[in-house]
Write an enzyme that holds these catalytic residues in place. Structure first.
Site, mmCIF file in Angstrom:
data_model
loop_
_atom_site.group_PDB
_atom_site.id
_atom_site.type_symbol
_atom_site.label_atom_id
_atom_site.label_comp_id
_atom_site.label_asym_id
_atom_site.label_seq_id
_atom_site.Cartn_x
_atom_site.Cartn_y
_atom_site.Cartn_z
ATOM 1 N N SER A 16 -6.760 89.615 -45.360
ATOM 2 C CA SER A 16 -5.985 88.509 -45.901
ATOM 3 C C SER A 16 -4.758 88.238 -45.047
ATOM 4 C CB SER A 16 -5.543 88.842 -47.329
ATOM 5 O OG SER A 16 -4.599 89.887 -47.252
ATOM 6 N N LYS A 17 -4.267 87.032 -45.197
ATOM 7 C CA LYS A 17 -3.086 86.593 -44.461
ATOM 8 C C LYS A 17 -1.901 87.520 -44.666
ATOM 9 C CE LYS A 17 -3.021 81.705 -43.599
ATOM 10 N NZ LYS A 17 -3.541 80.660 -44.417
ATOM 11 N N ARG A 18 -1.830 88.079 -45.860
ATOM 12 C CA ARG A 18 -0.670 88.886 -46.189
ATOM 13 C C ARG A 18 -0.502 90.078 -45.244
ATOM 14 N NH1 ARG A 18 -1.982 90.159 -51.493
ATOM 15 N NH2 ARG A 18 -3.275 88.311 -51.439
#
Ligand code: GLU
Length: 482
Positions: A243-245
């Site tokens: 994920s982007k996180r």
């Protein structure tokens, strides 16, 4: 002939997982002398992002994945999908659904309240013919839904996962054509894969539950279904879904950061696949990947996206490309960073080249930072901070530093072989022994006196690059200031 495809939706930048899907399809087609087709699935108008198609095209080009056909644009082919939706109606494999958004929402809320999986309740499938005609005559908007058999199962032998089976009763009556006449993914995807004669559909695991619906459409239309292979998810290091996180997920980001396409492709290819044989061999060019690729060797489990590995590969590829260039090693190095260096540094080319040699690995990684790496060589004068030279960890106090520096200066004054780092080392090790100190107690203050820096190339490299005169001058100056 083998025909694979890459059909992204233009909803944003190309995700690294998307690039892997494209790559595997590309490799499979190339390996078997087949064709790789590129298609833009843009029938979901609400999700389309302006510029995304151009970006996808450019990113594929950057990565070196040339396609043989396309891009086909689905939004320019809507008549075709409509035609097959009508055909499915005629065949009894689809039906009109007049349900309003309100009714569907109410239905979904009730299902949720009863902890049931969301699924269309087939209200319109049961509509009496007369009532249906009335609704059509009144021009009531409708969608076309796929009519999934009430029982039975859909099974296929997945190229990656082996036997996969879905029970029909768990499959939703998917919308195929929306009331605005646009197809959904399922209809357009199947129609196009058929018309484009796709033989192998290799896509991400997130599409697994769509596949039985697609197979039922192939069956209903009497079409030969392609082979399917579903690729495992990409995972963060902690095994959560990538994920982007936790870092960049757009290929674009890596490209902007200066990663080489060769490195990105190499890295992505090995996410969930390895050709086998020597596991430690991990550097493959696109040509080698084509030669070695086999879909059967794709792992079933998720693949970890390990950025450190990408950095390592990028480094390997920079090296490879650098070595592969023609010409003198030092000239090549200079060429790489030339534009980032002040002109006045270039008057003494031989000196500059030696300086560059000592930070070669760093330059190869980040040529634009070269100035900063070698700045210390070009400083006319600098103060050596006393608290840097005196280093308790190295057991160096001021008097040790003084002893070390004077010992080194004396030994270097009578030494001529500055062009030989090994000889410098042997010579200075003798100094260490003579002074009765530890290596670090002599080399640390010497290196700091020569550079004024906490971090720099090693002491022998620096001595070699500076040359006798400059080295002794710097050491003397430092000693005087202590
Ligand atoms: N348009 C779908 C996507 O965005 C294609 C999935 C498939 O390969 O069938 O990935």
């Amino acid at each position: 002939m083998i025909r694979t495809r890459f059909p992204p939706s233009p909803t944003g930048f190309l995700h690294v997982g998307g690039l892997r899907t494209a790559l595997y399809n590309y490799l499979y087609a190339r390996k078997h002398g087949g064709k790789f087709v590129f298609r833009i699935e843009d029938t979901d108008r609400a999700r389309a992002v302006p510029g995304a198609t151009e970006n996808l095209i450019e990113t594929l080009q950057w990565a070196g994945l040339d396609y043989d056909e396309g891009p086909y644009i689905q939004s320019q082919r809507t008549d075709l999908y409509k035609k097959y939706a009508d055909e499915l109606l005629k065949l009894g494999a689809a039906y009109q659904c007049f349900c309003t958004a309100e009714r569907l929402e109410k239905m979904r809320n009730e299902q949720e309240a009863h902890k049931l999986a969301p699924k269309y309740d087939r209200h319109c499938l049961k509509l009496p013919a007369a009532e249906k005609e009335k609704l059509i005559a009144a021009q009531t908007p409708f969608v076309i839904r796929q009519k999934i058999p009430a029982s039975g199962e859909v099974a296929w032998n997945d190229l990656v996962r082996g036997d996969v089976t879905f029970q029909c009763e768990t499959i939703d009556d998917q919308i195929l054509l929306k009331s605005d006449g646009f197809p959904t993914y399922h209809l357009a995807n199947v129609v196009d894969d058929h018309l484009m004669e796709i033989t192998h559909v290799i896509r991400g695991e997130e599409w697994l539950s769509s596949t039985p619906k697609h197979i039922l459409l192939y069956r209903a239309l009497g079409w030969k279904q392609p082979e399917f292979g579903h690729l495992p998810l990409l995972l963060n290091k902690d095994r959560t879904k990538l994920s982007k996180r936790q870092g960049d997920v757009a290929v674009e980001d890596y490209r902007k950061k200066g990663y080489l396409p060769e490195a990105v492709i190499n890295f992505i290819a090995l996410l969930g696949w390895h050709p086998g044989g020597d596991e430690t061999n991990e550097i493959f060019s696109l040509v080698e990947l084509i030669e070695k690729f086999s879909i059967e060797k794709v792992h079933k489990g998720g693949a970890i996206f390990d950025l450190e590995k990408l950095d390592w590969m990028n480094w390997q590829w920079r090296r490879r490309k650098f070595e592969a260039q023609q010409g003198d090693h030092e000239e090549k190095l200079l060429k790489l960073c030339d534009e980032f260096l002040p002109t006045e540094w270039k008057t003494n080319k031989e000196f500059l080249k030696r300086c560059l040699r000592t930070v070669e690995e760093k330059i190869l990684q980040r040529p634009s930072e070269t100035k900063q790496y070698i700045e210390f060589y070009f400083k006319e004068s600098f103060d050596v901070p006393v608290d840097l030279i005196a280093n308790p960890k190295m057991k160096v106090d001021l008097s040790t530093a003084k002893t070390a520096l004077s010992g080194v200066i004396e030994a270097l004054e009578s030494f001529e072989k500055f062009d030989n780092q090994e000889a410098l080392k042997t010579h200075l090790l003798e100094v260490v022994a003579k002074l009765g100190l530890k290596n670090g107690q002599v080399f640390w203050p010497t290196r700091v006196a020569l550079t004024g820096e906490q971090f720099s190339p090693g002491v022998f490299e620096v001595l070699w690059a500076l040359g006798k005169e400059m080295a002794i001058e710097r050491l003397k100056k430092a000693l005087k200031n202590l």
